[in-house]
Scaffold this active site. Structure first.
Site, short mmCIF file in Angstrom:
data_model
loop_
_atom_site.label_atom_id
_atom_site.label_comp_id
_atom_site.label_asym_id
_atom_site.label_seq_id
_atom_site.Cartn_x
_atom_site.Cartn_y
_atom_site.Cartn_z
N GLU A 106 45.49 40.49 40.24
CA GLU A 106 45.23 41.54 41.21
C GLU A 106 44.00 41.24 42.06
O GLU A 106 43.07 40.57 41.61
CB GLU A 106 45.04 42.89 40.50
CG GLU A 106 46.33 43.41 39.87
CD GLU A 106 46.15 44.71 39.11
OE1 GLU A 106 47.10 45.52 39.12
OE2 GLU A 106 45.09 44.91 38.49
N CYS A 356 36.02 48.68 38.79
CA CYS A 356 35.49 47.71 37.83
C CYS A 356 36.02 47.96 36.43
O CYS A 356 35.97 49.08 35.93
CB CYS A 356 33.96 47.79 37.80
SG CYS A 356 33.18 47.14 39.28
#
Length: 364
Positions: A106, A356
Site C-alpha cells: 500500500e 501510521c
C-alpha cells in the site's frame, strides 16, 4: 505468541527488471542490448522521470517499430492498482497495489495546503514485529525492488499532475516495511527520487524522509552516503525495558545505540533527526517517561531533534488505544520542558486504515 524478527526476506522469485531498476550505466547497457542507439537511454529516462510515462506505447518520440520491444523488455507492468479509497474530503487516498507475483502493498497520497506527500512502502509486510503495528503483525513477505518503490512515487506524481494540476513535493518511507532492512534498493530509490530529470524525479533530499525502528549500523551507513534526507527514528519508549516489548529490534540494538547512531547521522549530515513516538494509553504515556524521553534526547542530540507524537491509531485485534488529550498535552509540555522540540502529528487517513501503523494490504 510474539512474532519473530525477520531481517532477511523469505526466498522467492524476483520481480522482472524495469527501467527504474537501472542507473545511467545500466540503462545504456539495456538499450545497447536491444540494438538501439545510446541516446535512446536518456530519452527513455526523460519519459519516465520527467514526463512520468511508464508505457512506451505513449512515447511518441520513439519509433513505432521499437515501442513494443521496449515495453516488453524494459517496462513490465510491475504494480496494478487493485483498490483505491479516499477520506479527508478527498485529500487522502490509499492505494492497494498488486505486484506481478500477487504480493500486495500500500501507498498513501496526502494533499495539504502547502505540500503534497506520498507515503510509500519499501517491503511487502514487515519483519520488525512491533505489536501495535498492523504491518509488523503480518510479518515480512518480501523486499520490494527499486522499481516497485519508484513506481509508487511516479504514480503519485502523475495523479497529482493529471487530476489536480499539482506537483509532488514530499516522499516519506513510512509505509509498509523497514526501509533500512532493504538497504540497497531503498538507497537506489532515494538517489533516483532526488536526482534531477532525466536521471530522477528531482525532489529535494530535504523533502525525503527515511524512517527506521533503529537499525544502528544501517543508520551510520546511511549517514556516510551524505544524501541529506531526513532520518525518522521510531522510538516509542525512552526505556529499554518497555521498548524491548514495543519495538523488538531493541533486543538487538538498545536505545543508547540507536541514539548514538542518530547523533552520528545528525553530526555528519547537519540535519535534524525526527523521533516518532506513538502515544499509547497507560503503556508509554506516563509523565516520568515524558521526562526521561526529553532528557535522553536532549543529551544525545541537543537541538538537532524533533519529537513527533502520534496518537495511536487503532488496529484490528489490538486492545491498545490512544492516550486521552489531557495526557497528550501534559506529555508534550514535559518533553518541551527538557529543551526538546515536540508536536503532535496531524493524523491523516485513520478511517480508511491509512494512518501510521495501520497499513496491512488486506483485500483487493
Amino acid at each position: 505468541m510474539a512474532q519473530e524478527l525477520m531481517f532477511e526476506e523469505p526466498r522467492r522469485g524476483k520481480p522482472p527488471r524495469h527501467l527504474a531498476d537501472f542507473d545511467a550505466e545500466g540503462r545504456a547497457s539495456a538499450v545497447a542490448a536491444l540494438g538501439l542507439p545510446p541516446f535512446r537511454a536518456k530519452q527513455l529516462a526523460h519519459q519516465y522521470y520527467g514526463r512520468l510515462i511508464a508505457d512506451p506505447r505513449q512515447m511518441t518520440d520513439l519509433p513505432a517499430a521499437v515501442r513494443e520491444q521496449i515495453a516488453e523488455t524494459m517496462f513490465p507492468n510491475l504494480l496494478t492498482a487493485a483498490r483505491e479509497v479516499t477520506c479527508d474530503a478527498g485529500q487522502t487516498r490509499k492505494t492497494l497495489w498488486r505486484a506481478t507475483d500477487g504480493v500486495t502493498l500500500e501507498s498513501v497520497l496526502m494533499r495539504y495546503p502547502q505540500r503534497n506527500t506520498v507515503c510509500i512502502s519499501s517491503q511487502a509486510g514487515c519483519g520488525m514485529a512491533c505489536p501495535f503495528c498492523a504491518t509488523g503483525q503480518g510479518g515480512l513477505t518480501r523486499n520490494l525492488s527499486t522499481a516497485e518503490i519508484l513506481e509508487q512515487v511516479r504514480a503519485a506524481a502523475a495523479a497529482l499532475r493529471d487530476e489536480f494540476g499539482d506537483r509532488l513535493s514530499n516522499v516519506v518511507f513510512m509505509g509498509m516495511g523497514e526501509p533500512l532492512a532493504n538497504y540497497a534498493r531503498v538507497l537506489a530509490a532515494v538517489r533516483r527520487i532526488t536526482e534531477p530529470p532525466p536521471m530522477g524525479f528531482g525532489i529535494s533530499a530535504r523533502s525525503v524522509t527515511v524512517s527506521t525502528v533503529g537499525l544502528a549500523p544501517a543508520i551510520r551507513k546511511l549517514a556516510d552516503e551524505r544524501l541529506g534526507v531526513t532520518l525518522a527514528l521510531s522510538l516509542h519508549a525512552p526505556d529499554d525495558e518497555l521498548r524491548d516489548t514495543l519495538v523488538p529490534v531493541n533486543n538487538r540494538w538498545k536505545i543508547s545505540e540507536a541514539l548514538e547512531a542518530a547523533h552520528y547521522y545528525a553530526e555528519v549530515t547537519g540535519r535534524r533527526v525526527s523521533v516518532e513516538y506513538a502515544l499509547i494509553r497507560e503503556v508509554n504515556d506516563q509523565p516520568w517517561r515524558a521526562d526521561l524521553l526529553g532528557k535522553r534526547l536532549h543529551r544525545a542530540l541537543g537541538p538537532l531533534v524533533h519529537v513527533n507524537l502520534i496518537p495511536l491509531n487503532p488496529t484490528p485485534g489490538s486492545d491498545w488505544d490512544a492516550s486521552p488529550k489531557p495526557v497528550e498535552r501534559e506529555f508534550v509540555k514535559r518533553v518541551r520542558a527538557q529543551g526538546v522540540s515536540c508536536t503532535v502529528r496531524d493524523t491523516r487517513g485513520r478511517e480508511i486504515s491509512a494512518a501510521c501503523g495501520q497499513l496491512a494490504a488486506e483485500g483487493g
